[in-house]
Design an enzyme around this catalytic site. Structure first.
Site, mmCIF file in Angstrom:
data_model
loop_
_atom_site.group_PDB
_atom_site.id
_atom_site.type_symbol
_atom_site.label_atom_id
_atom_site.label_comp_id
_atom_site.label_asym_id
_atom_site.label_seq_id
_atom_site.Cartn_x
_atom_site.Cartn_y
_atom_site.Cartn_z
ATOM 1 N N LYS A 269 30.841 -31.091 23.152
ATOM 2 C CA LYS A 269 30.378 -30.898 24.522
ATOM 3 C C LYS A 269 31.412 -31.453 25.510
ATOM 4 O O LYS A 269 32.144 -32.378 25.164
ATOM 5 C CB LYS A 269 29.065 -31.676 24.738
ATOM 6 C CG LYS A 269 27.844 -31.048 24.121
ATOM 7 C CD LYS A 269 26.597 -31.858 24.460
ATOM 8 C CE LYS A 269 25.366 -31.265 23.818
ATOM 9 N NZ LYS A 269 25.014 -29.920 24.298
ATOM 10 N N ARG A 343 18.006 -26.492 16.305
ATOM 11 C CA ARG A 343 17.294 -25.454 15.547
ATOM 12 C C ARG A 343 17.511 -25.600 14.050
ATOM 13 O O ARG A 343 16.667 -25.192 13.246
ATOM 14 C CB ARG A 343 17.708 -24.066 16.069
ATOM 15 C CG ARG A 343 19.183 -23.805 15.982
ATOM 16 C CD ARG A 343 19.615 -22.621 16.842
ATOM 17 N NE ARG A 343 19.718 -22.964 18.258
ATOM 18 C CZ ARG A 343 20.053 -22.104 19.219
ATOM 19 N NH1 ARG A 343 20.309 -20.842 18.915
ATOM 20 N NH2 ARG A 343 20.125 -22.481 20.465
HETATM 21 N N1 BES Z 1 20.565 -30.712 23.018
HETATM 22 C C1 BES Z 1 21.091 -29.484 23.502
HETATM 23 C C2 BES Z 1 20.202 -28.837 24.561
HETATM 24 C C3 BES Z 1 20.073 -29.577 25.864
HETATM 25 C C4 BES Z 1 20.919 -29.290 26.918
HETATM 26 C C5 BES Z 1 19.083 -30.513 26.038
HETATM 27 C C6 BES Z 1 20.776 -29.969 28.105
HETATM 28 C C7 BES Z 1 18.942 -31.191 27.229
HETATM 29 C C8 BES Z 1 19.793 -30.917 28.266
HETATM 30 C C9 BES Z 1 21.246 -28.485 22.353
HETATM 31 O O1 BES Z 1 21.486 -29.029 21.118
HETATM 32 C C10 BES Z 1 22.401 -27.620 22.703
HETATM 33 O O2 BES Z 1 23.482 -28.134 22.794
HETATM 34 N N2 BES Z 1 22.146 -26.346 22.896
HETATM 35 C C11 BES Z 1 23.147 -25.429 23.276
HETATM 36 C C12 BES Z 1 22.940 -24.165 22.468
HETATM 37 C C13 BES Z 1 24.071 -23.186 22.569
HETATM 38 C C14 BES Z 1 25.296 -23.735 21.859
HETATM 39 C C15 BES Z 1 23.639 -21.888 21.955
HETATM 40 C C16 BES Z 1 22.990 -25.124 24.763
HETATM 41 O O3 BES Z 1 21.861 -25.033 25.234
HETATM 42 O O4 BES Z 1 24.002 -25.037 25.444
HETATM 43 ZN ZN ZN Z 2 23.571 -29.385 20.767
#
Ligand code: BES
Ligand code: ZN
Ligand code: ZN
Length: 492
Positions: A269, A343
């Protein structure tokens, strides 16, 4: 613990009085002195003349004591008294010097039962709003300086105490959820989290933690894959509440995403706000808080909580984009983005829960996607379900406690987007769009026996930089009241 008084305390800085919409109140035991009631009546008359809209107003009884007037609407929503409690606490806190306040509980013209229930809800709201997480503050002033002590002035002590027991058990669950979510990720890792959960066994909850060796043997490789890049061991924990002893009734199952920190893994990230990913375990914390509440209030149901606890780090052994893992269900997953890890955790936790417990329903909670925040912001959690009845029950409960959810669709055309060219399923959709829905479609593939299932994406709800009426900002505990209400209203 509530604290009671039969008359106003001589050393309090304030007292609060409930009045009706018409600014009427009763004081049969003459708790207020003649002089005080004269001043109160005068003030109420002025409010009435100004047709004051605010629900809370105040004036100085003397230079040492304030009086708060709380105006109560005759017609209101179910969670009204909690909301008033939250607003009251905010109002009182704006006066920095108030630290002891008497709240006169008996002044509305209601029957005793209603009065005590409403008042308990009011205090519940006050308590939810007064939560603080200050264990890492070292200055004494910041630790205790801001507390407001409330004394309840009433002749209905027993009845209020009895009514409040229920709310206190919900509060304890919510506070546990908030505490867990607020802990920094160097303190709360999967192992220390397991230790925290195990403390709940003294309430009669049966807790089992599966370590990596056991998880490998069982084949929960989707979950294990997420933890490969971390030095902290991965766990799956089951928390069983057997409140309907001797019954063969199927349990209600609650499953939570417990990613103690989500760096994104190899699909790293960006640094800005990455610290927020300490709350990527909020779904699991809601499950833990809920089971604590159910145990404390001795709910007459069988329930089980299942949480996958893991840290998503980009270490040398971390899983790569392109890896294929065989999940507990037997289905193979192509990992295209290691940041879509929640997931993977849930996939195994869901199939495991369905197979082991054959539950009446499964509800999972997860801070699953940024996309749900794009859709619903910090107002509603996303609800997805394969079952209209379960979905409707959740929706009604969400209205009862004002923890809002909004249902979004599932459809085979979204499902198709998750097909992988070389495995059974892939963990992201490459077409783009509908990110929260395709994540839910992915999860649905791991419900193998048509068990009624609902998924709550709480990414926008678990944590808030802003304060709201029933929380001071930070971890919200969103979901505990909702699911507790669902259990109580529809399944107990
Ligand atoms: N933990 C994150 C989702 C999230 C984002 C929670 C912001 C709280 C605040 C999750 O694991 C994630 O990173 N999801 C990605 C999925 C994508 C790579 C398909 C996302 O939402 O960007
Ligand atoms: Zn994630
Ligand atoms: Zn995540």
């Amino acid at each position: 613990m509530l604290s009671f008084n039969t008359s106003l305390s001589p050393n309090s800085n304030a007292f609060a009085l409930f009045v009706s919409e018409k600014y009427e109140y009763k004081d049969p035991r003459s708790i207020l002195s003649k002089d005080t009631s004269k001043k109160v009546n005068l003030f109420l008359r002025s409010l009435k003349e100004k047709s004051q809209k605010d629900e809370i107003s105040s004036f100085d009884i003397s230079d040492k004591k304030k009086c708060f007037i709380i105006k109560i609407k005759a017609k209101h929503e179910k969670s009204y008294f909690e909301e008033v409690g939250g607003s009251f606490y905010t109002y009182v806190k704006s006066y920095k010097t108030i630290n002891l306040i008497d709240i006169y509980a008996d002044s509305l013209n209601d029957d005793k039962e209603k009065l005590c229930k409403n008042f308990s809800e009011f205090i519940f709201g006050v308590n939810l709003k007064s939560y603080t997480f200050n264990k890492y503050k070292t200055s004494k002033k910041e630790k205790i300086g801001s507390n407001v002590e409330c004394k309840i002035v009433t002749i209905n002590k027993k009845s209020i105490e009895n009514n409040y027991k229920y709310y206190s058990s919900i509060k304890e669950g919510i506070f546990l959820t908030r505490d867990l979510v607020s802990e920094p990720p160097n303190i709360l890792n999967p192992k220390t989290y397991v230790q925290e959960i195990k403390k709940l066994s003294k309430l009669g909850l049966k807790i089992k933690a599966y370590n990596e060796k056991e998880l490998k043997k069982l084949g929960l490789n989707a979950l294990l894959g997420v933890g490969l890049g971390s030095d902290n061991e991965t766990y799956l924990v089951t928390i069983e509440w057997n409140g309907k002893k001797g019954s063969k009734e199927k349990p209600l199952a609650f499953v939570g995403k417990g990613v103690c920190f989500d760096t994104g893994g190899i699909s790293l990230k960006p640094p800005r706000f990455m610290e927020e990913m300490k709350y990527d375990m909020a779904g699991s914390a809601v499950v833990v808080g809920l089971l604590k509440s159910l145990a404390l209030r001795k709910a007459k149901i069988n329930a089980v909580g299942v949480v996958g606890l893991v840290e998503n780090m980009p270490g040398g052994k971390a899983q790569r984009p392109g890896d294929i893992v065989k999940s507990y269900s037997g289905k193979t997953i192509e990992i295209l983005n290691t940041d879509a890890e929640g997931r993977l955790v849930l996939a195994d936790a869901l199939s495991f829960t369905e197979k082991k417990y054959k539950p009446k329903f499964i509800i999972d909670l997860a801070t699953l996607t940024g996309a749900i925040i794009m859709s619903l912001g910090e107002e509603y959690a996303g609800l997805f379900s394969n079952d209209d009845e379960l979905s409707e029950n959740i929706f009604q409960s969400s209205k009862n406690v004002n923890e809002k959810v909004w249902r979004l669709p599932l459809h085979k055309n979204y499902d198709k987007l998750m097909n992988s060219t070389i495995a059974d399923v892939q963990n992201i959709n490459y077409v783009g769009g509908a990110g929260a829905i395709t994540a839910a479609q992915f999860l649905q593939r791991f419900i193998l026996n048509k068990t009624p299932w609902a998924h709550l994406d709480i990414a926008g709800m678990a944590f808030s930089k802003k304060a709201a009426n029933l929380n001071p900002g930070g971890a919200t505990g969103f979901g505990v009241r909702l699911l507790n209400n669902l259990v109580k209203e529809y399944y107990e």
